[in-house]
Design a protein around this motif. Structure first.
Motif, PDB file in Angstrom:
ATOM      1  N   ILE A  21       0.355  -1.295   0.122  1.00 41.95           N
ATOM      2  CA  ILE A  21       0.335   0.466   0.124  1.00 41.95           C
ATOM      3  C   ILE A  21       1.090   1.195  -0.258  1.00 41.95           C
ATOM      4  O   ILE A  21       0.765   2.340  -0.651  1.00 41.95           O
ATOM      5  CB  ILE A  21      -0.768  -0.649   1.038  1.00 41.95           C
ATOM      6  CG1 ILE A  21      -1.577  -1.138   1.177  1.00 41.95           C
ATOM      7  CG2 ILE A  21      -1.605   1.213   1.142  1.00 41.95           C
ATOM      8  CD1 ILE A  21      -2.398  -1.453   2.569  1.00 41.95           C
ATOM      9  N   GLY A  22       1.720   1.468   0.678  1.00 38.75           N
ATOM     10  CA  GLY A  22       2.938   2.661   0.858  1.00 38.75           C
ATOM     11  C   GLY A  22       3.462   2.822  -0.206  1.00 38.75           C
ATOM     12  O   GLY A  22       4.062   3.749  -0.113  1.00 38.75           O
ATOM     13  N   TYR A  23       4.270   1.925  -1.062  1.00 37.04           N
ATOM     14  CA  TYR A  23       4.714   1.771  -2.203  1.00 37.04           C
ATOM     15  C   TYR A  23       3.881   2.601  -3.337  1.00 37.04           C
ATOM     16  O   TYR A  23       4.473   3.298  -4.199  1.00 37.04           O
ATOM     17  CB  TYR A  23       5.508   0.423  -2.919  1.00 37.04           C
ATOM     18  CG  TYR A  23       6.019   1.144  -3.748  1.00 37.04           C
ATOM     19  CD1 TYR A  23       7.169   0.585  -3.699  1.00 37.04           C
ATOM     20  CD2 TYR A  23       5.285   0.189  -5.278  1.00 37.04           C
ATOM     21  CE1 TYR A  23       7.679   1.135  -5.299  1.00 37.04           C
ATOM     22  CE2 TYR A  23       6.288   0.957  -6.184  1.00 37.04           C
ATOM     23  CZ  TYR A  23       7.444   1.351  -6.495  1.00 37.04           C
ATOM     24  OH  TYR A  23       7.732   1.062  -7.273  1.00 37.04           O
ATOM     25  N   ASP A  24       2.532   2.202  -3.375  1.00 40.47           N
ATOM     26  CA  ASP A  24       1.788   2.091  -3.941  1.00 40.47           C
ATOM     27  C   ASP A  24       1.517   3.736  -3.809  1.00 40.47           C
ATOM     28  O   ASP A  24       1.616   5.106  -4.751  1.00 40.47           O
ATOM     29  CB  ASP A  24       0.284   1.692  -4.508  1.00 40.47           C
ATOM     30  CG  ASP A  24      -0.372   2.306  -5.105  1.00 40.47           C
ATOM     31  OD1 ASP A  24      -0.402   2.039  -6.867  1.00 40.47           O
ATOM     32  OD2 ASP A  24      -1.627   3.380  -4.777  1.00 40.47           O
ATOM     33  N   SER A  25       0.782   4.320  -2.560  1.00 40.77           N
ATOM     34  CA  SER A  25       0.557   5.764  -2.648  1.00 40.77           C
ATOM     35  C   SER A  25       1.969   6.948  -3.065  1.00 40.77           C
ATOM     36  O   SER A  25       1.615   7.506  -2.930  1.00 40.77           O
ATOM     37  CB  SER A  25       0.599   6.127  -1.239  1.00 40.77           C
ATOM     38  OG  SER A  25       1.406   5.623  -0.625  1.00 40.77           O
ATOM     39  N   ALA A  26       3.212   6.151  -2.404  1.00 39.79           N
ATOM     40  CA  ALA A  26       4.914   7.046  -3.423  1.00 39.79           C
ATOM     41  C   ALA A  26       4.977   6.942  -4.882  1.00 39.79           C
ATOM     42  O   ALA A  26       5.127   8.195  -5.380  1.00 39.79           O
ATOM     43  CB  ALA A  26       5.843   7.111  -2.250  1.00 39.79           C
ATOM     44  N   PHE A  27       4.763   5.858  -4.834  1.00 39.59           N
ATOM     45  CA  PHE A  27       5.528   5.650  -6.322  1.00 39.59           C
ATOM     46  C   PHE A  27       4.729   6.083  -7.679  1.00 39.59           C
ATOM     47  O   PHE A  27       5.197   6.665  -8.335  1.00 39.59           O
ATOM     48  CB  PHE A  27       6.074   4.842  -7.045  1.00 39.59           C
ATOM     49  CG  PHE A  27       4.931   3.510  -7.769  1.00 39.59           C
ATOM     50  CD1 PHE A  27       5.517   3.429  -8.618  1.00 39.59           C
ATOM     51  CD2 PHE A  27       4.276   3.092  -7.091  1.00 39.59           C
ATOM     52  CE1 PHE A  27       4.349   2.917  -9.715  1.00 39.59           C
ATOM     53  CE2 PHE A  27       2.978   1.894  -7.987  1.00 39.59           C
ATOM     54  CZ  PHE A  27       3.369   2.224  -9.371  1.00 39.59           C
ATOM     55  N   ILE A  28       3.166   6.245  -7.677  1.00 36.99           N
ATOM     56  CA  ILE A  28       2.144   6.785  -9.139  1.00 36.99           C
ATOM     57  C   ILE A  28       2.065   7.778  -8.958  1.00 36.99           C
ATOM     58  O   ILE A  28       2.586   8.317 -10.582  1.00 36.99           O
ATOM     59  CB  ILE A  28       1.134   5.682  -8.851  1.00 36.99           C
ATOM     60  CG1 ILE A  28       0.252   6.170  -9.002  1.00 36.99           C
ATOM     61  CG2 ILE A  28       0.518   7.159  -6.884  1.00 36.99           C
ATOM     62  CD1 ILE A  28       0.863   5.054 -10.359  1.00 36.99           C
ATOM     63  N   GLY A  29       2.280   8.579  -7.897  1.00 35.74           N
ATOM     64  CA  GLY A  29       2.214  10.710  -7.836  1.00 35.74           C
ATOM     65  C   GLY A  29       3.929  11.298  -9.093  1.00 35.74           C
ATOM     66  O   GLY A  29       3.671  11.397 -10.171  1.00 35.74           O
ATOM     67  N   THR A  30       4.648  10.424  -8.293  1.00 34.41           N
ATOM     68  CA  THR A  30       5.735  10.270  -8.711  1.00 34.41           C
ATOM     69  C   THR A  30       6.061   9.777 -10.309  1.00 34.41           C
ATOM     70  O   THR A  30       6.344  10.327 -11.425  1.00 34.41           O
ATOM     71  CB  THR A  30       7.316  10.411  -8.262  1.00 34.41           C
ATOM     72  OG1 THR A  30       7.066   9.075  -8.294  1.00 34.41           O
ATOM     73  CG2 THR A  30       7.408  11.058  -7.314  1.00 34.41           C
ATOM     74  N   THR A  31       5.146   8.648 -10.608  1.00 32.54           N
ATOM     75  CA  THR A  31       6.172   7.747 -11.455  1.00 32.54           C
ATOM     76  C   THR A  31       4.922   8.779 -12.783  1.00 32.54           C
ATOM     77  O   THR A  31       5.506   8.915 -13.963  1.00 32.54           O
ATOM     78  CB  THR A  31       5.296   6.406 -11.724  1.00 32.54           C
ATOM     79  OG1 THR A  31       5.966   6.128 -10.884  1.00 32.54           O
ATOM     80  CG2 THR A  31       5.575   5.861 -13.392  1.00 32.54           C
ATOM     81  N   LEU A  32       3.840   9.031 -12.807  1.00 31.72           N
ATOM     82  CA  LEU A  32       2.833  10.060 -13.450  1.00 31.72           C
ATOM     83  C   LEU A  32       3.279  11.201 -14.048  1.00 31.72           C
ATOM     84  O   LEU A  32       3.694  11.875 -14.689  1.00 31.72           O
ATOM     85  CB  LEU A  32       1.545  10.496 -12.764  1.00 31.72           C
ATOM     86  CG  LEU A  32       0.878   9.744 -12.432  1.00 31.72           C
ATOM     87  CD1 LEU A  32      -0.762  10.323 -12.342  1.00 31.72           C
ATOM     88  CD2 LEU A  32      -0.022   8.787 -13.823  1.00 31.72           C
ATOM     89  N   ALA A  33       4.556  11.410 -12.864  1.00 27.28           N
ATOM     90  CA  ALA A  33       5.507  13.461 -13.711  1.00 27.28           C
ATOM     91  C   ALA A  33       6.705  13.113 -14.250  1.00 27.28           C
ATOM     92  O   ALA A  33       8.095  14.030 -15.124  1.00 27.28           O
ATOM     93  CB  ALA A  33       5.424  14.098 -12.547  1.00 27.28           C
ATOM     94  N   LEU A  34       7.391  11.572 -14.452  1.00 26.15           N
ATOM     95  CA  LEU A  34       8.297  11.387 -15.522  1.00 26.15           C
ATOM     96  C   LEU A  34       8.415  11.756 -16.292  1.00 26.15           C
ATOM     97  O   LEU A  34       7.371  11.413 -17.616  1.00 26.15           O
ATOM     98  CB  LEU A  34       8.418  10.029 -14.910  1.00 26.15           C
ATOM     99  CG  LEU A  34       9.433   9.216 -14.135  1.00 26.15           C
ATOM    100  CD1 LEU A  34       9.555   7.548 -13.933  1.00 26.15           C
ATOM    101  CD2 LEU A  34      10.653   9.235 -14.208  1.00 26.15           C
ATOM    102  N   PRO A  35       9.623  12.428 -17.073  1.00 26.87           N
ATOM    103  CA  PRO A  35       9.035  13.051 -18.497  1.00 26.87           C
ATOM    104  C   PRO A  35       8.796  11.757 -19.736  1.00 26.87           C
ATOM    105  O   PRO A  35       8.024  11.221 -20.818  1.00 26.87           O
ATOM    106  CB  PRO A  35      10.266  12.962 -18.899  1.00 26.87           C
ATOM    107  CG  PRO A  35      10.697  13.992 -17.572  1.00 26.87           C
ATOM    108  CD  PRO A  35       9.927  12.845 -16.438  1.00 26.87           C
ATOM    109  N   SER A  36       9.620   9.885 -19.514  1.00 28.21           N
ATOM    110  CA  SER A  36       8.997   9.054 -20.295  1.00 28.21           C
ATOM    111  C   SER A  36       7.896   8.821 -20.065  1.00 28.21           C
ATOM    112  O   SER A  36       7.561   8.496 -21.298  1.00 28.21           O
ATOM    113  CB  SER A  36      10.065   7.580 -19.367  1.00 28.21           C
ATOM    114  OG  SER A  36      10.054   7.828 -18.510  1.00 28.21           O
TER     115      SER A  36
END
Length: 542
Positions: free
Chosen positions: A35-50
């Motif tokens: 749960i914690g991993y998802d709450s953290a990684f998804i926002g920054t992944t959506l901001a990745l230029p790739s």
């Protein structure tokens, strides 16, 4: 009384606080890492230029892009809401251990589906995979706290349920930093954004295989009439023989609670629903448990977790790597303070004090941040190379100070309270309600945060600050302290008025009952043989 001293409901052998009970809590808490991993990684992944380049985010208007991001994030919470309700059914029929295994399998299927997304296939596999993964973590979020609380000795119950929260923060720490690491070391590509999605499989796999080692909850087994298996599991977890007075007392307490349940409710899947419908005190506890998660999500934590780049941009931080770095530091602060909460605070200071102190301090920080954004006009600054002003640095300081207030209070304490506050009759249903409430309010925040930042600006921080203020009188007048109170005594705890004095009253009554029990044991021709802080029963010599 030192800082780590335990407040016990009765004399407790040191063997009870053994590695097995901590290991069971830790293995089950791999669910929280997911749960914690998802709450953290998804926002920054959506901001990745790739990621933004592959799925053509630049072709959308700001409002349409905000809607897409909100949907990607929030379908996960929607799945988790239904997963927490489904978990009540599986929990009833298949128990804590088997249910946890099943939801781990569902999560792994969802996480695997997301890896198939691409520019050609579109976002459909990410949407579908996140729904399935959400169902998995929603079910686990209902099961794990109740499983740990049923295994835990009362004096360390908060600490053990707190391991679940620690797992959440460790997962979040990895999630916050992983995109910073790959953005610094890997060139933009399909593989770059795929790696953060693939890392989800690690905590999911650890939970899946760890469930084979876990023991089923003795309380659930006794409720199913599987007495021999329950005693084997209880003696294994406590590392005490079956005739030890601590085991005898614990089993007698559980038996009494189950007998009361049968007397009041009878048996059957639907009887807890009938109990809730007929008992206003139980309805009141369901209301309190749900409101705790309203206040928790009303603090703004999930707006920050899921959309951290947006939040830090509102404070004047520009540049992808800079935003990721600031987000990663936020994860470090949260994880460190969770350890402090777990080891030193939750079972020492109690639940009420932490919640009220966290709300007051956190609210003041939010008021300052909102006022700074309003007065400095940060949102009108568009230059990528803009420098943070002294006021901006102060705003960042107050943001981390807010984290210091929030993390050891509202982050994990509502989960601890909800794992404790329901009696045996409705405990599983109560935890399902608590988890569903968490994911419902989580969904509301994650779904509308992008639009809130677009339309409200600095008002978002004032909104969260106001909700934190309102939570203080709620806790002070309505939430009793559950610290050190056995699960079988929660009915009595919520009967005592006023709520702020209930804990002392109930612990005094329990001490008197324990003395009476020991007197009755000796009167029945048995003797209590001392073993350090513990004891066991032996037939008295004629």
């Amino acid at each position: 009384m030192g800082l780590l001293a335990l407040v016990e409901d009765r004399p407790t052998p040191k063997a009870v606080y053994n590695w097995r009970v901590y290991a069971c809590a830790a293995v089950a808490s791999f669910a929280a890492c997911m749960i914690g991993y998802d709450s953290a990684f998804i926002g920054t992944t959506l901001a990745l230029p790739s990621f933004t380049a592959e799925f053509g985010f630049k072709n959308y208007s700001p409002s349409h892009l905000a809607l897409i991001k909100a949907n990607i994030v929030s379908v996960y919470q929607a799945g988790a809401f239904f997963g927490s309700l489904i978990a009540y059914v599986s929990n009833w029929f298949w128990g804590r251990k088997n249910s946890l295994y099943g939801f781990a399998v569902v999560f792994m299927l969802g996480a695997g589906m997301m890896l198939g997304a691409s520019a050609e296939r579109g976002l459909g596999l990410i949407y579908g995979g996140r729904v399935l993964a959400g169902i998995g973590v929603g079910g686990a979020s209902m099961i794990v706290p109740i499983y740990i609380s049923e295994l835990a000795p009362p004096a360390v119950r908060g600490r053990l349920v707190g391991i679940y929260e620690l797992g959440w923060q460790i997962g979040g720490l990895v999630g916050f930093w992983i995109n910073y690491g790959i953005s610094k070391t890997l060139a933009p590509s399909h593989s770059q954004w795929l790696i953060p999605f693939a890392v989800q499989l690690i905590p999911g796999g650890l939970l899946l295989f760890g469930t084979f080692w876990l023991r089923e909850s003795p309380r659930w087994l006794l409720g199913q009439g599987r007495r021999e298996e329950a005693l084997r599991n209880l003696t294994w977890i406590r590392q005490l023989p079956a005739d030890h007075i601590y085991i005898v007392e614990e089993v007698s307490f559980i038996d009494a609670a189950l007998e009361e349940q049968r007397r009041v409710l009878g048996g059957g899947f639907w009887r807890p629903f009938v109990a809730v419908a007929r008992n206003r005190q139980t309805q009141w506890r369901f209301f309190l448990g749900g409101m705790l998660f309203l206040w928790q999500n009303g603090s703004g934590i999930n707006a920050i977790n899921y959309y951290s780049p947006t939040v830090f941009a509102s404070l004047g931080i520009t540049g992808t790597n800079t935003g990721f770095l600031t987000t990663g530091i936020f994860g470090v602060v949260k994880t460190t303070l969770t350890l402090v909460w777990l080891l030193f605070l939750i079972d020492r200071l109690g639940r009420r004090r932490l919640l009220m102190a966290g709300a007051i301090g956190g609210s003041l920080c939010m008021w300052f941040i909102g006022a700074y954004i309003k007065l400095a006009g940060v949102q009108s600054a568009k230059k990528a190379d803009a420098k943070l002003s002294s006021g901006g640095i102060a705003a960042i300081f107050f943001f981390y100070l807010w984290t210091a207030f929030y993390t050891p209070s509202w982050n994990g304490t509502p989960w601890v309270l909800n794992s404790e506050m329901f009696d045996q009759n409705v405990r599983a249903l109560g935890q399902a309600s608590a988890a569903a409430n968490n994911w419902f309010w989580n969904f509301i925040i994650s779904r509308f945060t992008p639009q809130m930042f677009l339309t409200m600006g600095y008002g978002v921080y004032f909104f969260f600050a106001s909700l934190m203020v309102l939570s203080v009188p709620f806790v002070y007048f309505l939430i009793p302290e559950t610290k050190s109170v056995p699960l079988e005594s929660m009915d009595r705890l919520f009967e005592v008025k006023p709520a702020r004095k209930a804990n002392k009253t109930v612990l005094a009554e329990l001490k008197e009952q324990d003395e009476e029990f020991r007197h009755d044991v000796e009167g029945a021709g048995l003797s209590i043989v001392k073993e350090g802080k513990g004891a066991h029963l032996e037939q008295a010599m004629a």
